[in-house]
Design a protein around this motif. Structure first.
Motif, PDB file in Angstrom:
ATOM      1  N   LEU A  99      79.341  37.000  46.087  1.00 10.94           N
ATOM      2  CA  LEU A  99      78.876  35.844  45.328  1.00 10.94           C
ATOM      3  C   LEU A  99      77.837  35.148  46.210  1.00 10.94           C
ATOM      4  CD1 LEU A  99      82.321  34.488  44.052  1.00 10.94           C
ATOM      5  CD2 LEU A  99      80.768  36.055  42.889  1.00 10.94           C
ATOM      6  N   GLN A 137      86.706  38.748  47.363  1.00 10.36           N
ATOM      7  CA  GLN A 137      85.425  38.107  47.136  1.00 10.36           C
ATOM      8  C   GLN A 137      84.842  37.602  48.453  1.00 10.36           C
ATOM      9  OE1 GLN A 137      85.833  36.254  42.608  1.00 10.36           O
ATOM     10  NE2 GLN A 137      85.777  34.918  44.368  1.00 10.36           N
ATOM     11  N   ALA A 168      81.990  34.694  49.203  1.00  8.51           N
ATOM     12  CA  ALA A 168      81.050  33.692  48.708  1.00  8.51           C
ATOM     13  C   ALA A 168      80.148  33.255  49.866  1.00  8.51           C
ATOM     14  CB  ALA A 168      81.797  32.495  48.136  1.00  8.51           C
ATOM     15  N   PRO A 179      83.978  43.639  49.279  1.00  8.87           N
ATOM     16  CA  PRO A 179      84.205  42.466  48.440  1.00  8.87           C
ATOM     17  C   PRO A 179      83.191  42.390  47.312  1.00  8.87           C
ATOM     18  CG  PRO A 179      82.945  41.834  50.359  1.00  8.87           C
ATOM     19  CD  PRO A 179      83.230  43.315  50.505  1.00  8.87           C
ATOM     20  N   ARG A 180      83.517  41.579  46.314  1.00 14.28           N
ATOM     21  CA  ARG A 180      82.529  41.235  45.293  1.00 14.28           C
ATOM     22  C   ARG A 180      81.696  40.090  45.856  1.00 14.28           C
ATOM     23  NH1 ARG A 180      82.872  37.843  40.410  1.00 14.28           N
ATOM     24  NH2 ARG A 180      85.084  37.557  40.846  1.00 14.28           N
TER      25      ARG A 180
END
Length: 303
Positions: free
Chosen positions: A130, A99, A101, A127-128
């Motif tokens: 956010l 992730q 962020a 990554p994901r």
């Protein structure tokens, strides 16, 4: 010597995590098929165990406190790993996606932010993302609690700040002035003097770009007729496209602004610069995705 371990009650943590994920006590109770008083009691037990309030009143509902957001992030990791373990032992092939962020200052142009973040999503192991947009001060508070990996902002962290974080200048570029074709046709005289008395769409007071534009206008004796002030740069440009007034945008995205909003570039605001910083708790940027953002900024976004 026997070391006594303080064990966390994972049942209580799971109840809290579900309530936070569902958006409140009522929705969490429905998802867990519990009564609201029962769920509230379980969460209060967790709060007493941790010594922190996790929820606070917000209007007619509740919202996570700073401690609540931190606990939720850990709980998300814990129960995500638990699910991954079950799938792995069950013969599944689960790859845990990393992730990133990112806190994005609401003062930054969204077209530029997209160009900066795009390389991180094209990594071999992307990554994901956010992405959280907010005022810089609130984003830095989230960075302090490790709720964010990095904050992108138009100004560096104040040296007097108590937050232990570091500024990384991603790049800087010049700034140009734009207007709708109809407004541009009505201008008379040489740039930038022809902008005196014209309608303007400006960033909010207190932003780095607004301060620089105010100084530039004062130097060139431009008295703007301020039609609107905006925290959202995309909304500002939309009003500019509709002919609401002249507006400024970074040269790094000038071509995209002209093409997307169908406006005319009037000229360069000499001496006005747009800067973007990455603020992180690390002296050196270690996250591979943040390194990709930095490298892209230096090699082609601000080239």
């Amino acid at each position: 010597m026997i070391v006594r371990m303080e064990w966390l009650n994972y049942h209580h943590l799971f109840y809290f995590w579900t309530a936070a994920r569902e958006g409140g006590i009522g929705k969490g109770a429905a998802a867990l098929r519990l009564s609201q008083p029962t769920l509230s009691a379980q969460i209060r037990a967790l709060e007493q165990d941790l010594g922190e309030r996790l929820f606070e009143k917000a209007g007619r509902g509740v919202a996570l406190t700073e401690a609540g957001r931190l606990v939720f992030r850990y709980a998300d990791e814990i129960f995500g790993l638990g699910q991954e373990l079950r799938e792995t032992l069950g013969g599944g092939r689960t790859v845990r996606q990393p992730q990133l962020a990112v806190g994005i200052s609401d003062a930054l142009p969204k077209l530029m932010v997209q160009k900066l973040l795009d390389p991180a999503l094209k990594l071999e192991d992307p990554p994901r993302l956010l992405a959280r947009e907010d005022a810089t001060e609130r984003l830095l508070a989230a960075l302090a609690t490790q709720d964010l990996d990095v904050v992108l902002t138009d100004r560096p962290l104040d040296p007097q700040s108590r937050l232990k974080a570091f500024n990384h200048l991603l790049g800087e570029c010049g700034v140009s002035i734009f207007a709708s074709p109809a407004l541009a046709r009505g201008l008379r005289g040489a740039f930038p003097g022809d902008l005196d008395g014209q309608p303007w769409l400006l960033p909010l007071q207190g932003t780095a770009l607004r301060r620089a534009l105010d100084q530039w206008m004062g130097t060139h004796r431009i008295r703007p007729r301020i039609v609107g002030e905006f925290s959202d740069s995309a909304l500002l440009k939309a009003f500019g496209q509709a002919g609401g007034g002249c507006f400024a945008a970074p040269d790094a995205i000038a071509a995209e602004v002209v093409r997307q909003y169908r406006v005319k570039r009037l000229g360069t605001a000499e001496g006005v610069r747009e800067r973007i910083y990455a603020v992180s708790v690390d002296r050196r940027l270690r996250h591979p995705a943040v390194q990709a953002i930095r490298d892209a900024a230096r090699t082609w976004v601000f080239a």
